[in-house]
Every structure is written in C-alpha cells, then in structure tokens.
Scaffold this motif. Structure first.
Motif, mmCIF file in Angstrom:
data_model
loop_
_atom_site.group_PDB
_atom_site.id
_atom_site.type_symbol
_atom_site.label_atom_id
_atom_site.label_comp_id
_atom_site.label_asym_id
_atom_site.label_seq_id
_atom_site.Cartn_x
_atom_site.Cartn_y
_atom_site.Cartn_z
ATOM 1 N N TYR A 87 0.853 -1.192 0.000
ATOM 2 C CA TYR A 87 0.000 0.000 0.000
ATOM 3 C C TYR A 87 0.884 1.234 0.000
ATOM 4 C CZ TYR A 87 -3.921 -3.025 1.169
ATOM 5 O OH TYR A 87 -4.878 -3.991 1.128
ATOM 6 N N GLN A 88 0.524 2.231 -0.775
ATOM 7 C CA GLN A 88 1.286 3.474 -0.846
ATOM 8 C C GLN A 88 0.714 4.552 0.068
ATOM 9 O OE1 GLN A 88 4.216 3.594 -2.347
ATOM 10 N NE2 GLN A 88 3.868 1.460 -2.895
ATOM 11 N N SER A 89 -0.339 4.247 0.782
ATOM 12 C CA SER A 89 -0.919 5.217 1.714
ATOM 13 C C SER A 89 -1.326 4.479 2.978
ATOM 14 C CB SER A 89 -2.137 5.908 1.089
ATOM 15 O OG SER A 89 -3.214 4.992 0.996
ATOM 16 N N ALA A 128 3.731 2.025 3.192
ATOM 17 C CA ALA A 128 4.675 3.133 3.168
ATOM 18 C C ALA A 128 3.869 4.421 3.202
ATOM 19 C CB ALA A 128 5.535 3.072 1.916
ATOM 20 N N CYS A 129 3.986 5.165 4.297
ATOM 21 C CA CYS A 129 3.251 6.417 4.408
ATOM 22 C C CYS A 129 3.943 7.314 5.418
ATOM 23 C CB CYS A 129 1.797 6.176 4.818
ATOM 24 S SG CYS A 129 1.601 5.340 6.395
#
Length: 135
Positions: free
Chosen positions: A12-14, A29-30
């Motif tokens: 997940y990027q958020s 990764a946030c």
C-alpha cells in the motif's frame, strides 16, 4: 511469515485502511505525523524542551553527590575473639535519590547539603500524546 505469505503480501502506498486486507500480511509506506507535546510538559521542563514532536516523552532526575561505601575486614585474635576494621570510601556519582551525608562516618569534605531535587517537579514522569493524534 512463510515465502508464500510474503509473495501474496499487498503493498500500500498510503495509510488508508483496506478492509479486504484484514488478517493478511501488508507492507505500508506512508508519512507519520506526531503532535507537538511540549506544551503538556510540567513548567520546570519547558525551558529545556520548547518543542517536541513525538508520541511520548519521559524523564527521570538524578543528583551528582557523594556516596559512602564501607567494607569490613575481620580476623581472629589470639584470645579467641574477633577484631574488625571498617574502611569507608567516598565517591561522587549520579544517584536517583538524595543521600544524607550527615550519617557518613566522615562527612568532612563529603557534604551533600544543597543537593536535592526541585520541589516543583516529580523525580520521574511521562507525557503521552493522545492516541488519536499519532497517525
């Protein structure tokens, strides 16, 4: 985690939760945000930390003062008794509680008067950010 679980992991990027990922291995990764909690510190600490962004800050005070240690050396006398000699040593060191030097065997040169904790601050403590503010 097994190799298959790692291969099936979703990236997940958020930090937006995905209900379909419940119970599964995820890689996220946030950005992390922590509030400034310096204003929640006791007044005596604010000159040292005018700004602190974090989830928690804790403190413990120590005093640099004289500490007495002693050792006793005993041996038997010719008449069947025992003779003992006590040796006292003094070292300045950091301690977490005040030491009363009035009870020292030799207090001269090893005076702890004036070494005490401030009366307006607990010797140990902690301030935590509200759980809902650490994202």
């Amino acid at each position: 985690a097994t190799v298959l679980e790692i291969e099936d992991a979703k990236v997940y990027q958020s930090c937006v939760p995905d209900p379909t990922a419940t119970g599964k291995l995820v890689l996220v990764a946030c950005d992390v945000y922590t509030p400034d909690i310096a204003s929640s510190l006791p007044d005596p600490l604010t000159p040292f930390l005018d700004h602190f962004s974090g989830a928690s800050v804790s403190w413990s005070m120590q005093i640099y003062q004289w500490v007495q240690t002693s050792s006793e050396d005993c041996h038997k006398t010719n008449n069947g008794g025992q003779s003992c000699r006590t040796t006292y040593s003094y070292n300045a060191q950091w301690t977490s509680s005040p030491t009363d030097s009035n009870s020292f065997h030799r207090s001269s040169g090893h005076d702890n008067r004036g070494t005490r904790f401030p009366t307006n601050l607990q010797p140990t403590g902690q301030v935590n950010a509200p759980a809902s503010t650490v994202v």
